[in-house]
Scaffold this active site. Structure first.
Site, PDB file in Angstrom:
ATOM      1  NE  ARG A  84       2.482   1.800  13.075  1.00  0.00           N
ATOM      2  CZ  ARG A  84       1.662   2.562  13.776  1.00  0.00           C
ATOM      3  NH1 ARG A  84       2.159   3.467  14.606  1.00  0.00           N
ATOM      4  NH2 ARG A  84       0.354   2.424  13.654  1.00  0.00           N
ATOM      5  CB  THR A 120     -11.072   4.235  12.401  1.00  0.00           C
ATOM      6  OG1 THR A 120      -9.801   4.545  11.841  1.00  0.00           O
ATOM      7  CG2 THR A 120     -11.672   3.050  11.687  1.00  0.00           C
ATOM      8  CE  LYS A 158      -8.059   6.620   3.853  1.00  0.00           C
ATOM      9  NZ  LYS A 158      -6.611   6.308   3.772  1.00  0.00           N
ATOM     10  CG  ASP A 199      -5.195   4.365   1.382  1.00  0.00           C
ATOM     11  OD1 ASP A 199      -6.332   4.751   1.035  1.00  0.00           O
ATOM     12  OD2 ASP A 199      -4.853   4.222   2.564  1.00  0.00           O
ATOM     13  CG  ASP A 256     -12.072  17.019  -6.566  1.00  0.00           C
ATOM     14  OD1 ASP A 256     -12.955  17.815  -6.974  1.00  0.00           O
ATOM     15  OD2 ASP A 256     -10.895  17.351  -6.372  1.00  0.00           O
ATOM     16  CE  LYS A 292      -2.323   1.683   3.765  1.00  0.00           C
ATOM     17  NZ  LYS A 292      -2.294   3.150   3.878  1.00  0.00           N
TER      18      LYS A 292
END
Ligand code: C5P
Length: 233
Positions: free
Chosen positions: A210, A118, A60, A58, A63, A31
């Protein structure tokens, strides 16, 4: 079979390429998000693709429909596999993303919709005019809306993936970040699930950053997560 995607959350193309090379065959899907893309642009996508990897871009998008349509086309030309849009962009925008992707035929990028970030709670939703609704209800409503209007799947938290996968049509993609193997450092994630739990709940793709990138031995960290995913599949 659920797939593992590693979040390539680094700042430069050099770091990205070094990480992908170090992880080697243990991972074949990455990603690339706003931080790395804003720093390095399409070159970093090409560099990771040249190493034989698939890409989840990614960014997002949110528009007007024409702009999103053209941005999705640009992603399709780059040969990415997954892209994200915000479902609050509305049905014409979602449909435009779907149609732009479809032009690439068998190699079309799949469009994933973000429902409610989130990071937002009930009071944040009220601040932006979404009143009288729990975030979970808003997630479900936006998810149905996005899929009905042409999204191929959803980005969802481990907490949401079970109810969404039981409710939405078969074939929908459920891409779930916030995954931590048992005993791993949770970092700033608040609601985590183990890889096995997320797959059991219906996640088709897990996004892990991570726990792999910062591991002393990223190859073995990735292999362990894949083994855990495969034990459920
Ligand atoms: O390092 P970690 O495994 O927490 O990385 C998770 C990735 O998924 C990051 O790129 C993060 O931005 C992304 N993400 C997330 N939670 C969301 C949406 C995206 O962690 N709700």
């Amino acid at each position: 079979m659920s797939e593992l995607i590693v979040a390539l959350d680094v700042q430069t193309r050099e770091e990205a390429v070094a990480k992908v090379k170090a992880i080697g065959d243990a991972v074949d899907f990455y990603k690339i998000g706003l931080e790395l893309y804003t720093a390095e642009g399409p070159d970093v996508v090409k560099a990771v693709k040249d190493l034989g990897k698939r890409i989840f871009l990614d960014l997002k998008f949110h528009d007007i429909p024409r702009t999103v349509e053209r941005a999705v086309k640009s992603g399709g030309k780059l040969g990415v596999d997954l892209m994200t849009i915000h479902s609050v962009g509305g049905k014409a925008m979602i449909r435009a993303a779907h149609e732009a992707a479809a032009e690439f035929g068998a190699s079309a990028p799949r469009i994933l919709a973000v429902t409610v970030l989130t990071s937002l709670d009930r009071s944040d939703l009220e601040d932006v005019g979404i009143t009288g609704r729990e975030p979970a209800d808003q997630v479900m409503a936006m998810a149905k809306f996005a899929i009905d209007h042409g999204a191929d799947g959803l980005v969802c938290s481990p907490r949401e993936v079970g109810s969404l996968s039981r409710t939405l049509k078969a074939g929908t993609l459920f891409v779930t970040p916030g995954v931590r193997p048992r005993g791993a450092d949770v970092g700033d994630q608040k609601r985590v699930a183990t890889p096995a739990d997320a797959v059991r709940d219906g996640a088709t793709h897990l996004v892990v950053g991570r726990p792999i990138l910062a591991a002393e031995d990223p190859v073995s960290a990735a292999r362990q997560i894949r083994a855990e995913m495969e034990s459920v599949n």
